[in-house]
Design a protein around this motif. Structure first.
Motif, PDB file in Angstrom:
ATOM      1  N   ILE A  34      12.165 -16.680  47.116  1.00  0.00           N
ATOM      2  CA  ILE A  34      12.947 -16.182  45.534  1.00  0.00           C
ATOM      3  C   ILE A  34      13.384 -17.523  44.821  1.00  0.00           C
ATOM      4  CG2 ILE A  34      15.137 -15.438  44.696  1.00  0.00           C
ATOM      5  CD1 ILE A  34      14.630 -13.101  46.949  1.00  0.00           C
ATOM      6  N   ALA A  35      13.708 -18.421  45.698  1.00  0.00           N
ATOM      7  CA  ALA A  35      14.225 -19.694  44.942  1.00  0.00           C
ATOM      8  C   ALA A  35      13.180 -20.350  44.366  1.00  0.00           C
ATOM      9  CB  ALA A  35      14.963 -20.677  46.105  1.00  0.00           C
ATOM     10  N   LEU A  36      12.129 -20.524  44.994  1.00  0.00           N
ATOM     11  CA  LEU A  36      10.685 -21.234  44.512  1.00  0.00           C
ATOM     12  C   LEU A  36      10.548 -20.381  43.414  1.00  0.00           C
ATOM     13  CD1 LEU A  36       8.978 -23.612  44.310  1.00  0.00           C
ATOM     14  CD2 LEU A  36       7.578 -22.104  46.210  1.00  0.00           C
ATOM     15  N   ARG A  37      10.268 -18.927  43.205  1.00  0.00           N
ATOM     16  CA  ARG A  37       9.968 -18.297  42.408  1.00  0.00           C
ATOM     17  C   ARG A  37      10.827 -18.534  41.146  1.00  0.00           C
ATOM     18  NH1 ARG A  37      10.614 -12.224  43.574  1.00  0.00           N
ATOM     19  NH2 ARG A  37       9.620 -13.055  45.685  1.00  0.00           N
ATOM     20  N   TYR A  38      12.093 -18.490  41.204  1.00  0.00           N
ATOM     21  CA  TYR A  38      12.912 -18.519  40.053  1.00  0.00           C
ATOM     22  C   TYR A  38      12.801 -20.237  39.431  1.00  0.00           C
ATOM     23  CZ  TYR A  38      14.763 -14.064  40.080  1.00  0.00           C
ATOM     24  OH  TYR A  38      14.933 -12.547  40.151  1.00  0.00           O
ATOM     25  N   LEU A  39      12.426 -20.906  40.553  1.00  0.00           N
ATOM     26  CA  LEU A  39      12.396 -22.359  39.720  1.00  0.00           C
ATOM     27  C   LEU A  39      11.103 -22.527  39.017  1.00  0.00           C
ATOM     28  CD1 LEU A  39      12.916 -25.555  39.714  1.00  0.00           C
ATOM     29  CD2 LEU A  39      11.547 -25.689  42.092  1.00  0.00           C
ATOM     30  N   LEU A  40      10.047 -21.930  39.413  1.00  0.00           N
ATOM     31  CA  LEU A  40       8.863 -21.990  38.715  1.00  0.00           C
ATOM     32  C   LEU A  40       9.143 -21.184  37.401  1.00  0.00           C
ATOM     33  CD1 LEU A  40       6.060 -21.596  41.813  1.00  0.00           C
ATOM     34  CD2 LEU A  40       6.525 -23.255  40.226  1.00  0.00           C
ATOM     35  N   LEU A  41       9.442 -20.070  37.306  1.00  0.00           N
ATOM     36  CA  LEU A  41       9.921 -19.317  36.276  1.00  0.00           C
ATOM     37  C   LEU A  41      10.577 -19.986  35.073  1.00  0.00           C
ATOM     38  CD1 LEU A  41      10.725 -15.664  37.324  1.00  0.00           C
ATOM     39  CD2 LEU A  41       9.010 -16.199  35.761  1.00  0.00           C
ATOM     40  N   GLY A  42      11.655 -20.760  35.697  1.00  0.00           N
ATOM     41  CA  GLY A  42      12.331 -21.582  34.755  1.00  0.00           C
ATOM     42  C   GLY A  42      11.465 -22.740  34.067  1.00  0.00           C
ATOM     43  N   LEU A  43      10.746 -23.164  35.156  1.00  0.00           N
ATOM     44  CA  LEU A  43       9.849 -24.445  34.436  1.00  0.00           C
ATOM     45  C   LEU A  43       8.849 -23.957  33.514  1.00  0.00           C
ATOM     46  CD1 LEU A  43       9.457 -26.508  37.485  1.00  0.00           C
ATOM     47  CD2 LEU A  43      10.631 -27.184  35.761  1.00  0.00           C
ATOM     48  N   ALA A  44       8.440 -22.814  33.746  1.00  0.00           N
ATOM     49  CA  ALA A  44       7.309 -21.926  32.821  1.00  0.00           C
ATOM     50  C   ALA A  44       7.848 -21.807  31.567  1.00  0.00           C
ATOM     51  CB  ALA A  44       6.718 -20.857  33.461  1.00  0.00           C
ATOM     52  N   LEU A  45       9.302 -21.444  31.502  1.00  0.00           N
ATOM     53  CA  LEU A  45       9.969 -21.086  30.374  1.00  0.00           C
ATOM     54  C   LEU A  45      10.199 -22.236  29.678  1.00  0.00           C
ATOM     55  CD1 LEU A  45      12.730 -18.315  31.205  1.00  0.00           C
ATOM     56  CD2 LEU A  45      10.869 -17.955  29.633  1.00  0.00           C
ATOM     57  N   ILE A  46      10.566 -23.389  30.140  1.00  0.00           N
ATOM     58  CA  ILE A  46      10.749 -24.780  29.572  1.00  0.00           C
ATOM     59  C   ILE A  46       9.431 -25.036  28.790  1.00  0.00           C
ATOM     60  CG2 ILE A  46      11.073 -26.899  29.721  1.00  0.00           C
ATOM     61  CD1 ILE A  46      13.143 -26.236  32.102  1.00  0.00           C
ATOM     62  N   TRP A  47       8.101 -24.754  29.788  1.00  0.00           N
ATOM     63  CA  TRP A  47       6.878 -25.183  29.202  1.00  0.00           C
ATOM     64  C   TRP A  47       6.516 -24.441  28.025  1.00  0.00           C
ATOM     65  CZ3 TRP A  47       2.483 -21.928  28.743  1.00  0.00           C
ATOM     66  CH2 TRP A  47       1.447 -22.650  28.509  1.00  0.00           C
ATOM     67  N   SER A  48       6.832 -23.102  27.969  1.00  0.00           N
ATOM     68  CA  SER A  48       6.478 -22.172  26.855  1.00  0.00           C
ATOM     69  C   SER A  48       7.178 -22.535  25.532  1.00  0.00           C
ATOM     70  CB  SER A  48       6.765 -20.782  27.337  1.00  0.00           C
ATOM     71  OG  SER A  48       6.237 -20.001  26.287  1.00  0.00           O
ATOM     72  N   ALA A  49       8.325 -22.734  25.740  1.00  0.00           N
ATOM     73  CA  ALA A  49       9.456 -23.161  24.648  1.00  0.00           C
ATOM     74  C   ALA A  49       9.074 -24.453  24.190  1.00  0.00           C
ATOM     75  CB  ALA A  49      10.959 -23.250  25.080  1.00  0.00           C
ATOM     76  N   THR A  50       8.723 -25.512  24.947  1.00  0.00           N
ATOM     77  CA  THR A  50       8.321 -26.742  24.436  1.00  0.00           C
ATOM     78  C   THR A  50       6.917 -26.879  23.568  1.00  0.00           C
ATOM     79  OG1 THR A  50       9.212 -27.959  26.486  1.00  0.00           O
ATOM     80  CG2 THR A  50       7.714 -29.048  25.007  1.00  0.00           C
ATOM     81  N   GLY A  51       5.894 -25.787  24.120  1.00  0.00           N
ATOM     82  CA  GLY A  51       4.754 -25.631  23.426  1.00  0.00           C
ATOM     83  C   GLY A  51       4.711 -25.031  22.280  1.00  0.00           C
ATOM     84  N   TRP A  52       5.769 -23.836  21.973  1.00  0.00           N
ATOM     85  CA  TRP A  52       6.142 -23.375  20.806  1.00  0.00           C
ATOM     86  C   TRP A  52       6.764 -24.158  19.818  1.00  0.00           C
ATOM     87  CZ3 TRP A  52       4.157 -18.942  19.044  1.00  0.00           C
ATOM     88  CH2 TRP A  52       4.079 -18.018  19.936  1.00  0.00           C
ATOM     89  N   LEU A  53       7.741 -25.188  20.144  1.00  0.00           N
ATOM     90  CA  LEU A  53       8.057 -26.232  19.514  1.00  0.00           C
ATOM     91  C   LEU A  53       6.815 -27.167  18.752  1.00  0.00           C
ATOM     92  CD1 LEU A  53      11.296 -27.085  20.928  1.00  0.00           C
ATOM     93  CD2 LEU A  53      11.198 -25.916  18.829  1.00  0.00           C
ATOM     94  N   ALA A  54       6.254 -27.413  19.643  1.00  0.00           N
ATOM     95  CA  ALA A  54       5.110 -28.516  19.260  1.00  0.00           C
ATOM     96  C   ALA A  54       4.033 -27.831  18.501  1.00  0.00           C
ATOM     97  CB  ALA A  54       4.618 -29.112  20.601  1.00  0.00           C
ATOM     98  N   TYR A  55       3.522 -26.754  18.808  1.00  0.00           N
ATOM     99  CA  TYR A  55       2.186 -25.903  18.455  1.00  0.00           C
ATOM    100  C   TYR A  55       2.238 -24.420  17.715  1.00  0.00           C
ATOM    101  CZ  TYR A  55       0.655 -29.526  21.847  1.00  0.00           C
ATOM    102  OH  TYR A  55       0.747 -30.826  22.560  1.00  0.00           O
ATOM    103  N   GLY A  56       3.523 -24.094  18.051  1.00  0.00           N
ATOM    104  CA  GLY A  56       3.699 -22.649  17.474  1.00  0.00           C
ATOM    105  C   GLY A  56       3.263 -22.375  16.223  1.00  0.00           C
ATOM    106  N   SER A  57       3.769 -23.245  15.238  1.00  0.00           N
ATOM    107  CA  SER A  57       3.501 -23.052  13.739  1.00  0.00           C
ATOM    108  C   SER A  57       2.189 -22.973  13.316  1.00  0.00           C
ATOM    109  CB  SER A  57       4.449 -24.251  12.932  1.00  0.00           C
ATOM    110  OG  SER A  57       3.807 -25.538  13.310  1.00  0.00           O
ATOM    111  N   LYS A  58       1.328 -23.469  14.204  1.00  0.00           N
ATOM    112  CA  LYS A  58      -0.132 -23.291  13.841  1.00  0.00           C
ATOM    113  C   LYS A  58      -1.057 -22.640  15.006  1.00  0.00           C
ATOM    114  CE  LYS A  58      -0.147 -27.834  11.296  1.00  0.00           C
ATOM    115  NZ  LYS A  58      -0.662 -28.985  10.973  1.00  0.00           N
ATOM    116  N   ARG A  59      -0.354 -21.743  15.435  1.00  0.00           N
ATOM    117  CA  ARG A  59      -0.960 -20.760  16.249  1.00  0.00           C
ATOM    118  C   ARG A  59      -1.973 -19.792  15.702  1.00  0.00           C
ATOM    119  NH1 ARG A  59       3.796 -18.635  15.328  1.00  0.00           N
ATOM    120  NH2 ARG A  59       3.911 -16.350  14.642  1.00  0.00           N
TER     121      ARG A  59
END
Length: 454
Positions: A34-59
């Motif tokens: 569970i701890a590792l699962r939530y760590l990866l989920l958190g990192l995946a959310l950060i990755w997704s949010a970063t991607g939206w900021l960088a590339y989301g406007s031209k999706r």
């Protein structure tokens, strides 16, 4: 918006995303992670949010039906309204919303992000996700074959890598079978696309599909989960319908023969499983005993009733039927729900019968547990979400035979059918389903929209 107009993603962004999402798919079903699962989920959310900021406007153009997204938004609001309005245990309900609903919603958002933010690597991600499923299935079969060589018999009701102890049976076979059915969904989608002359998401040939499917059948036999067998049979029926739908008129007869062969294989496997499971043979005799929940109250007090000949009823048959009936009773008494939570059925039973023995119990039907928690309005909103996503994928499939649409059609169909008889609207199963649905459904509408623009 086409790929040509989409800004290039940095190699670090792409490969870190592929690594995170594959690792998350691997860890999701593992015990004590569970701890590792939530760590990866958190990192995946950060990755997704970063991607939206960088590339989301031209999706790329293309999005899920507004009705599906609106249903999720309204369902979230409804859960909180119930928590502060009429929930039997406000604190418990608020805690469950945070852990059991917002996390699957986040997983869905990560799946959407992966579809938009990895335009050149969607197929690679799909292959990696399938490899994770295949490793689980093949490892289960391999470990059990080793046991057979050592002890002369196969372990049954065995969960493989999902078990707390991979060397014992009767542990986590339900979790393992859930993954096996998703593995089948990929393979059946590949078969449909191959017959349509299109490229599947994994890119397998007929021989590879046959071998992988055969290993999956062995895994299903080892797991010995009848609900998974029924869900597989329903997926085979859907596959037969899709095979016929993609066939040109001049090849319709040949495709009917292929569909009939697929159906025959599925019927033979289901028939063999049914004939070798005592639980199936005693189901009809158990039905009237289990439905008489007022006179046969063992479903509440513990123990098991007996048949007229003195034999004890099968525990699974009896409890599932009796609990399903009482879950409907809870819904009738509390049509607005008792407050969203995994044990909504148990809380409702305690409130109706003035006991404290139901708390912590679920009905073994995910959709009934969910309905007991969120009531009829919440259930309808969930159905609207599922149906709108499924219809969106069906339209994409019928329009252009889009490969990811075939996958999401089978995954959503299997999960929805399975949720009627198994408690899978919870925990990592729900998170995994929402991630896969978000990714493949969004990929489907992007592909369909690109076809319109072409």
């Amino acid at each position: 918006m086409t790929l040509a107009h989409s800004p290039a993603r940095s190699p670090f962004f792409v490969w870190s995303g592929l690594f995170l999402l594959t690792a998350l798919m691997t860890v999701w079903p593992l015990q004590h992670s569970i701890a590792l699962r939530y760590l990866l989920l958190g990192l995946a959310l950060i990755w997704s949010a970063t991607g939206w900021l960088a590339y989301g406007s031209k999706r790329e153009a293309g999005r899920l039906p507004w009705l599906a997204l609106l249903a999720l938004l309204l369902l979230t609001a409804w859960m909180y309204l119930g928590a502060f309005g009429w929930a039997l245990d406000r604190t418990k309900t608020l805690s469950e919303i945070g852990g059991q609903w917002l996390v699957p919603l986040s997983s869905f958002a990560i799946g959407l992000g992966a579809a938009y933010l990895l335009p050149d690597h969607r197929r690679l991600l799909a292959r990696l996700l399938f490899i994770v499923l295949a490793v689980n299935v093949w490892a289960l079969v391999g470990l059990d074959l080793v046991h057979w060589l050592q002890h002369g018999s196969l372990m049954r009701r065995y969960g493989g890598l999902e078990s707390a102890n991979i060397f014992v049976n009767n542990d986590s076979m339900d979790k393992a079978n859930y993954l096996t059915n998703m593995y089948f969904a990929f393979l059946l989608a590949e078969l449909v696309l191959r017959r349509a002359g299109r490229r599947g998401v994994v890119g397998l040939g007929y021989a590879a599909i046959a071998v992988l499917f055969a290993v999956g059948l062995v895994a299903s036999y080892i797991q010995d989960m009848r609900n998974g067998t029924v869900a597989l049979a329903l997926m085979v029926l859907l596959t037969a319908a899709l095979l016929i739908s993609v066939a040109p008129r001049e090849r319709r007869g040949r495709e009917l023969a292929v569909a009939a062969a697929v159906l025959l294989l599925g019927v033979a496997f289901v028939g063999y499983i049914v004939s070798h499971q005592p639980r199936w043979r005693s189901l009809a005799a158990t039905l009237p005993i289990a439905l008489d929940t007022q006179h046969n109250r063992e479903w509440l007090t513990g123990g098991l009733p007996k048949f007229p000949d003195g034999a004890t009823v099968d525990e699974s048959n009896y409890q599932r039927i009796a609990w399903a009936k009482e879950a409907l009773h809870v819904l009738a008494v509390y049509p607005l729900g008792v407050g969203f939570q995994r044990q909504a059925f148990g809380y409702g039973v305690d409130a109706i019968y003035h006991t404290d023995v139901g708390r912590g119990k679920h009905s073994h039907s995910g959709i009934l547990d969910f309905a007991d928690g969120v009531g009829i309005p919440g259930l309808l909103l969930w159905v609207v979400f599922v149906v709108s996503v499924w219809i969106s994928a069906l339209l994409a499939f019928r329009k252009r035979t889009v490969a990811p649409a075939a996958v999401v059609l089978l995954i959503v169909f299997d999960y929805s059918a399975r949720s009627v008889v198994d408690s899978i609207l919870r925990d990592h199963m729900w998170q995994q389903f929402m991630f896969l649905t978000g990714f493949f459904a969004c990929w489907s509408v992007i592909e369909a929209k690109r076809g319109e623009d072409a």
